[in-house]
Design a protein around this motif. Sequence first.
Motif, PDB file in Angstrom:
ATOM      1  N   PHE A 240      13.288  11.477  -1.080  1.00  0.00           N
ATOM      2  CA  PHE A 240      12.750  12.026  -2.326  1.00  0.00           C
ATOM      3  C   PHE A 240      13.075  11.076  -3.479  1.00  0.00           C
ATOM      4  CE2 PHE A 240      14.093  15.302   0.604  1.00  0.00           C
ATOM      5  CZ  PHE A 240      12.943  16.087   0.737  1.00  0.00           C
ATOM      6  N   LYS A 241      12.033  10.671  -4.203  1.00  0.00           N
ATOM      7  CA  LYS A 241      12.218   9.808  -5.365  1.00  0.00           C
ATOM      8  C   LYS A 241      12.122  10.644  -6.634  1.00  0.00           C
ATOM      9  CE  LYS A 241      10.776   5.252  -3.729  1.00  0.00           C
ATOM     10  NZ  LYS A 241       9.867   4.108  -3.963  1.00  0.00           N
TER      11      LYS A 241
ATOM     12  N   GLY B 253       0.830  -1.190   0.000  1.00  0.00           N
ATOM     13  CA  GLY B 253       0.000   0.000   0.000  1.00  0.00           C
ATOM     14  C   GLY B 253       0.873   1.252   0.000  1.00  0.00           C
ATOM     15  N   ALA B 254       0.665   2.103   1.010  1.00  0.00           N
ATOM     16  CA  ALA B 254       1.438   3.342   1.113  1.00  0.00           C
ATOM     17  C   ALA B 254       2.803   3.127   1.746  1.00  0.00           C
ATOM     18  CB  ALA B 254       0.652   4.384   1.916  1.00  0.00           C
TER      19      ALA B 254
ATOM     20  N   PRO C 150      11.974   1.525   7.045  1.00  0.00           N
ATOM     21  CA  PRO C 150      10.569   1.620   6.652  1.00  0.00           C
ATOM     22  C   PRO C 150      10.213   3.069   6.290  1.00  0.00           C
ATOM     23  CG  PRO C 150      10.742   1.586   9.044  1.00  0.00           C
ATOM     24  CD  PRO C 150      12.152   1.484   8.512  1.00  0.00           C
ATOM     25  N   LYS C 151       9.342   3.234   5.272  1.00  0.00           N
ATOM     26  CA  LYS C 151       8.965   4.571   4.808  1.00  0.00           C
ATOM     27  C   LYS C 151       7.487   4.610   4.445  1.00  0.00           C
ATOM     28  CE  LYS C 151      13.499   5.164   2.611  1.00  0.00           C
ATOM     29  NZ  LYS C 151      14.183   5.240   1.296  1.00  0.00           N
ATOM     30  N   LEU C 152       6.916   5.814   4.519  1.00  0.00           N
ATOM     31  CA  LEU C 152       5.523   6.053   4.165  1.00  0.00           C
ATOM     32  C   LEU C 152       5.477   7.020   2.989  1.00  0.00           C
ATOM     33  CD1 LEU C 152       2.479   5.741   4.838  1.00  0.00           C
ATOM     34  CD2 LEU C 152       2.726   7.766   6.298  1.00  0.00           C
ATOM     35  N   SER C 153       4.852   6.604   1.889  1.00  0.00           N
ATOM     36  CA  SER C 153       4.720   7.438   0.703  1.00  0.00           C
ATOM     37  C   SER C 153       3.612   8.456   0.916  1.00  0.00           C
ATOM     38  CB  SER C 153       4.414   6.573  -0.521  1.00  0.00           C
ATOM     39  OG  SER C 153       3.947   7.364  -1.594  1.00  0.00           O
TER      40      SER C 153
ATOM     41  N   VAL D 164       7.453  11.941  -2.378  1.00  0.00           N
ATOM     42  CA  VAL D 164       8.116  12.293  -1.122  1.00  0.00           C
ATOM     43  C   VAL D 164       7.686  11.261  -0.080  1.00  0.00           C
ATOM     44  CG1 VAL D 164       8.427  14.033   0.678  1.00  0.00           C
ATOM     45  CG2 VAL D 164       8.114  14.746  -1.706  1.00  0.00           C
ATOM     46  N   LEU D 165       8.651  10.761   0.687  1.00  0.00           N
ATOM     47  CA  LEU D 165       8.369   9.757   1.703  1.00  0.00           C
ATOM     48  C   LEU D 165       8.921  10.209   3.049  1.00  0.00           C
ATOM     49  CD1 LEU D 165       9.558   8.206  -1.117  1.00  0.00           C
ATOM     50  CD2 LEU D 165       8.459   6.288   0.067  1.00  0.00           C
ATOM     51  N   LEU D 166       8.274   9.768   4.115  1.00  0.00           N
ATOM     52  CA  LEU D 166       8.757   9.998   5.461  1.00  0.00           C
ATOM     53  C   LEU D 166       9.091   8.651   6.081  1.00  0.00           C
ATOM     54  CD1 LEU D 166       6.256  12.692   6.807  1.00  0.00           C
ATOM     55  CD2 LEU D 166       8.553  13.055   5.883  1.00  0.00           C
ATOM     56  N   GLY D 167      10.210   8.581   6.764  1.00  0.00           N
ATOM     57  CA  GLY D 167      10.588   7.301   7.353  1.00  0.00           C
ATOM     58  C   GLY D 167      11.757   7.414   8.289  1.00  0.00           C
ATOM     59  N   GLY D 168      12.306   6.281   8.582  1.00  0.00           N
ATOM     60  CA  GLY D 168      13.448   6.209   9.486  1.00  0.00           C
ATOM     61  C   GLY D 168      14.188   4.921   9.239  1.00  0.00           C
TER      62      GLY D 168
END
Length: 243
Positions: A127-128, A55-56, A82-85, A102-106
């Motif tokens: 950033f993709k 999913g996201a 792990p990242k969230l799109s 743009v993704l947020l993660g750690g």
Amino acid sequence: MWLALTFMLALLTSLQSAAQVNYKGGSNVQLLYGRHLQHSGQLATITLEHFGDYGAWEHFGFTDLFNNATLAGPDLYLEWYPKLSLSRITGSDLSFGPLSDVLLGGGVNVLFGGTEDFFASVVGPSFKFRIPGSGLLQLETYYYKQNGAAYKGTYQITPSWDIPLPLTEKVRLRFRGFMDFIGDRGPGSSQYLTQPQLFVDMGSLWAKPGKVYLGSEWRYWKNVVGIEGLDESILQANILFSL
């Protein structure tokens, strides 16, 4: 320096791309062997990598077992991100120019073995960028913190790529790798690590592409683990099996 130029050239090329296919990295096992280019010594590594999306969410992780050529009593090193799109979670098109998402993660970096165990965590945006076909070109920007009261937080900037390069119908190359720029953590100094890989798709020679790759990896580490003046340069033979 030439790797940075390669990254920028790929980014400029991506401006001409009309559509981006969602990257599907899958899983692979790599067998590596090489010699230190500055000191005597051998290095053997078994690497297991996995990239998946749900999913996201998406995540990338790898595990290295490494030591001398015997692999007796190897050290274990792993990283997981792990990242969230944001485009997929919001249902909005966040693309702009060469930027596709743009993704947020750690993430976490963990070492078991060696002189002492190691743990570091990162958090921040990624950033993709658009590139032709199904490859990957991204830039990760993190706040980096190594475990321990002696270490302060710093930055990590990591461009990475996985780009197919078809030369002919049967001869297909694959160029992949990353560059880590990590700032001064307190004790020691800033450090730079890169591991570019260049492969030939051996399976495409027998009409079974994408299964077995043969190539090499160059690992260059400036100021190893933040120790100023301690550099590492290792050229390794590499065989990759896609799972």
